[in-house]
Design a protein around this motif. Structure first.
Motif, PDB file in Angstrom:
ATOM      1  N   ASN A 252      27.106  16.675  64.538  1.00 15.54           N
ATOM      2  CA  ASN A 252      27.424  15.384  63.941  1.00 15.54           C
ATOM      3  C   ASN A 252      28.493  15.527  62.855  1.00 15.54           C
ATOM      4  O   ASN A 252      28.462  14.831  61.863  1.00 15.54           O
ATOM      5  CB  ASN A 252      26.155  14.759  63.351  1.00 15.54           C
ATOM      6  CG  ASN A 252      26.110  13.246  63.633  1.00 15.54           C
ATOM      7  OD1 ASN A 252      27.155  12.650  63.931  1.00 15.54           O
ATOM      8  ND2 ASN A 252      24.936  12.661  63.520  1.00 15.54           N
ATOM      9  N   PRO A 271      25.320   7.067  69.231  1.00 16.78           N
ATOM     10  CA  PRO A 271      24.310   7.172  68.174  1.00 16.78           C
ATOM     11  C   PRO A 271      23.123   6.249  68.463  1.00 16.78           C
ATOM     12  O   PRO A 271      23.314   5.125  68.923  1.00 16.78           O
ATOM     13  CB  PRO A 271      25.052   6.704  66.918  1.00 16.78           C
ATOM     14  CG  PRO A 271      26.484   6.628  67.285  1.00 16.78           C
ATOM     15  CD  PRO A 271      26.598   6.567  68.761  1.00 16.78           C
ATOM     16  N   THR A 276      19.443  11.094  67.847  1.00 18.72           N
ATOM     17  CA  THR A 276      20.786  11.626  67.615  1.00 18.72           C
ATOM     18  C   THR A 276      21.014  11.990  66.155  1.00 18.72           C
ATOM     19  O   THR A 276      22.084  12.439  65.805  1.00 18.72           O
ATOM     20  CB  THR A 276      21.863  10.597  68.032  1.00 18.72           C
ATOM     21  OG1 THR A 276      21.534   9.343  67.444  1.00 18.72           O
ATOM     22  CG2 THR A 276      21.954  10.466  69.522  1.00 18.72           C
ATOM     23  N   ARG A 277      20.021  11.769  65.322  1.00 18.68           N
ATOM     24  CA  ARG A 277      20.257  12.029  63.908  1.00 18.68           C
ATOM     25  C   ARG A 277      20.008  13.496  63.543  1.00 18.68           C
ATOM     26  O   ARG A 277      20.677  14.053  62.705  1.00 18.68           O
ATOM     27  CB  ARG A 277      19.394  11.115  63.035  1.00 18.68           C
ATOM     28  CG  ARG A 277      20.293  10.115  62.303  1.00 18.68           C
ATOM     29  CD  ARG A 277      19.490   9.149  61.488  1.00 18.68           C
ATOM     30  NE  ARG A 277      18.541   8.414  62.357  1.00 18.68           N
ATOM     31  CZ  ARG A 277      17.623   7.590  61.873  1.00 18.68           C
ATOM     32  NH1 ARG A 277      17.490   7.422  60.575  1.00 18.68           N
ATOM     33  NH2 ARG A 277      16.826   6.949  62.680  1.00 18.68           N
TER      34      ARG A 277
END
Lengths: 381, 286
Positions: A252, A271, A276-277
């Motif tokens: 990211n 996202p 996805t974090r």
């Protein structure tokens, strides 16, 4: 049938069920709203049938709370619950006619004979068996027996109808027909339906909401579309439909999240589609029908996820063609449905260098952690 | 023998096949004669005019059946037999059915051992049961011998038959049907009454009928436990000591017909229950 009360039709709060040492349900919490066609989906031994039997009152809870229409019914015996069941093998009474079978529950209620007669007619009509009154269960086909079981349970006008693998004993053609029938009947009567199945297609085609279960827990609850397109984990993705899984690393550090395969190829991801974090090792899932194959990947305004590879096999499957592509990241399967009037020449691709690509909106991160067994993974099928 | 034997079966596999088949048929015929000739004679003699039954047969008459109807003591014996048989059938059916429920659904610890214990009296020689009952009634229970003791004695071996028949039906009973009844609002009592009992009733009825046939012609145990009032078999036995009369042949013939009739009804009832399509097998399970 709902009287406007806000209480859910069924509510399970932290329900545990143990058989001796074995844990069948491990702290299950679930709300089913009035009017839903709710499906409990999972493999053998996931606890789905136990859940149904719990609601029906055939097995007691170990702990937790079960509410039907807001009322706690933990210790209520089956004959006092406002739910009715369609059993897997229908469990029709062989010594009674079709009409007597349907009338049985009403007789137990103590309804006057004229009302019973009217109700029997009404529900046999509903399941399309008008005129079958005097047949015996032994004289019915599997599909007809199923309909009688349905009429018998619905005639009681229950708050919730429970269906235990209702189509399991039917052959494929009849099953498809009954799927349509059941949906129609559900729309017509508006009763809450809760059904159990291990057949993902059955769940997807009929349910308004699905709970995918495994190991006595719920993995995901959602609409068929949500479950199929945005599975929360690899188990759900694998169990429902067919999936391609790719192992790699989620990064990211750029303008948007990037999924980096082990051999170096970078794929864009959207996202919020999966977890996805959290960056680091992860698994990306994409459905075969979302994957396109061709000599060169198209260049468009939106960035595509592209991997280079070699077409290993092309199989004509009637209404679709299945292309297996070997890439450095593993084997990917692509399915292309045939459009009318277009003769595709996919067969020519065998053994050629090709590219596979998909719209990043079609892929989802399904697991944190780099899982090594990347390759052709087929789900429930 | 049967018509419509298909080609494969009649195709000789060896040159002797034909001869072997005829030999087997002959053997079968001989067996049937061995089994049934005495009974056939008895039936024929009951219609014979001669006062001492025997060959050659002198002429056909219903005279002995007439005499029989005038024989007070014989009719009393028949009455006693019917009383005993009725009581035995009812009691054996009730006790046996209840025992079958215990056996199949009681959750008892050693079901197989219990099953054997329940049904062993069928295998125990009648003489043994008879002697032990006699000693028990006379020495332990201090009961005067009567038709009551006969009924008790006959229950010892009729109850096991009822248990066997009803238990096997209960064993194959689809419990899901009971679940369905409960699901539809039937209390446990209503489920038994409306679902379970009707479905096992053929077995119960068959048990009752078999008890009747067993009771009607039971001799050994009856002989040990009987008081002053004879049943039909003990009456015939005491009469025969003074010489066989054609009258006895007539009684025996009536008994034969009655027994066969009841046995046939029992078989038909059981057979029909077995043929009832009890629904398809489970293909998928959860």
């Amino acid at each position: 049938m709902s009287d406007g009360s806000a209480a859910p039709a069924i509510e399970l709060v932290d329900v545990m069920k143990r058989y001796g040492e074995a844990v069948a349900l491990d702290g299950l919490s679930l709300q089913i709203q009035a009017g839903e066609f709710f499906c409990l989906l999972g493999p053998s031994g996931c606890g789905k049938t136990t859940t149904l039997n719990l609601i029906g009152g055939f097995v007691p809870l170990t702990s937790g709370e079960l509410r039907i229409e807001g009322r706690r019914v933990n210790d209520l015996p089956p004959h006092k619950r406002n739910v009715n069941t369609v059993f897997q093998n229908y469990a029709l009474f062989p010594h009674m006619t079709v009409a007597e079978n349907v009338a049985f529950g009403l007789r137990m209620e103590g309804l006057p004979a004229s009302d019973i007669g009217r109700r029997v007619d009404e529900y046999l009509e509903l399941v399309d068996l008008a005129g079958f009154h005097d047949r015996y269960p032994g004289q019915l086909s599997g599909g007809q027996a199923q309909r009688v079981a349905l009429a018998r349970a619905l005639a009681k006008r229950p708050a919730v109808l429970l269906l235990d693998e209702p189509l399991g004993a039917l052959d494929l053609k009849l099953r498809k027909q009954m799927q349509v029938e059941l949906s129609r009947i559900h729309r017509q009567v508006g009763t809450t339906f809760v059904f159990v199945t291990h057949d993902q297609e059955e769940a997807l085609s009929m349910a308004t909401r699905i709970a995918v279960m495994a190991g006595g827990r719920i993995r995901q609850i959602g609409s068929p579309r949500e479950i199929y397109q945005r599975p929360v984990d690899r188990f759900v993705a694998d169990f429902i439909g067919e999936s391609n899984f790719l192992g790699g690393e989620l990064r990211n550090d750029g303008p948007g999240p990037i999924f980096r395969l082990r051999e170096g190829t970078e794929l864009p991801v959207v996202p919020g589609f999966g977890s996805t974090r959290t960056t680091g090792p992860a698994t990306l899932m994409v459905r075969p029908e979302s994957v396109a194959v061709g000599p060169i990947a198209p260049t468009g305004p939106a960035p595509m996820a592209v991997i280079a590879g070699r077409a290993a096999n092309v199989a004509f499957m009637g209404n679709h063609t299945r292309i297996t592509v070997k890439t450095d990241a593993g084997v990917l399967v692509s399915i292309r449905f045939h459009e009318s009037g277009k003769g595709a020449a996919e067969e020519e691709m065998v053994d050629r260098e090709v590219h596979v690509w998909w719209d990043p909106r079609e892929s989802t991160i399904v697991a944190a952690g780099d899982e090594p067994d990347v390759g052709e993974e087929t789900g429930g099928g | 023998m049967a018509s419509g034997v298909d080609a494969l079966e009649t195709m000789p596999v060896s040159h002797d096949a034909r001869a072997v088949r005829w030999a087997l048929r002959l053997w079968f015929g001989a067996l049937m004669i061995f089994l049934y000739l005495p009974i056939a004679f008895m039936v024929v003699f009951s219609f014979d005019e001669g006062a001492t039954p025997g060959l050659p047969i002198t002429g056909f008459t219903l005279h002995w059946y007439d005499v029989l109807l005038d024989n007070r003591s014989l009719l009393r014996a028949v009455g006693n037999s019917i009383t005993v048989a009725t009581a035995v059938a009812i009691l054996a059916t009730v006790i046996g059915t209840m025992a079958a429920f215990v056996l199949v659904r009681g959750g008892i610890r050693w079901p197989n051992a219990t099953r054997i214990a329940f049904t062993l009296p069928i295998m125990v020689p009648g003489v043994l049961i008879g002697v032990s009952l006699l000693i028990y009634f006379a020495r332990a229970a201090d009961l005067p011998l009567s038709l009551g003791t006969v009924i008790a004695g006959q229950l010892v071996f009729t109850v096991p038959f009822v248990v066997l028949i009803v238990a096997s039906r209960l064993q194959s009973f689809d419990r899901q049907v009971e679940w369905a009844a409960a699901d539809l609002g039937a209390s446990p009592r209503q489920a038994i009454r409306h679902i379970v009992l009707p479905l096992i009733s053929p077995a119960i009825l068959a048990g009752a009928l078999i008890s009747v046939t067993l009771s009607i012609d039971e001799f050994v145990i009856t002989w040990f436990t009987i008081g002053a009032q004879p049943t039909l078999p003990t009456y015939i036995y005491t009469r025969i000591k003074f010489g066989v009369t054609p009258e006895v042949n007539a009684v025996a013939t009536i008994m034969l017909v009655a027994t066969l009739l009841i046995f046939t009804i029992a078989s038909v009832v059981l057979g029909r229950a077995r043929r009832r399509p009890d629904r398809r097998p489970a293909e998928a399970d959860a």
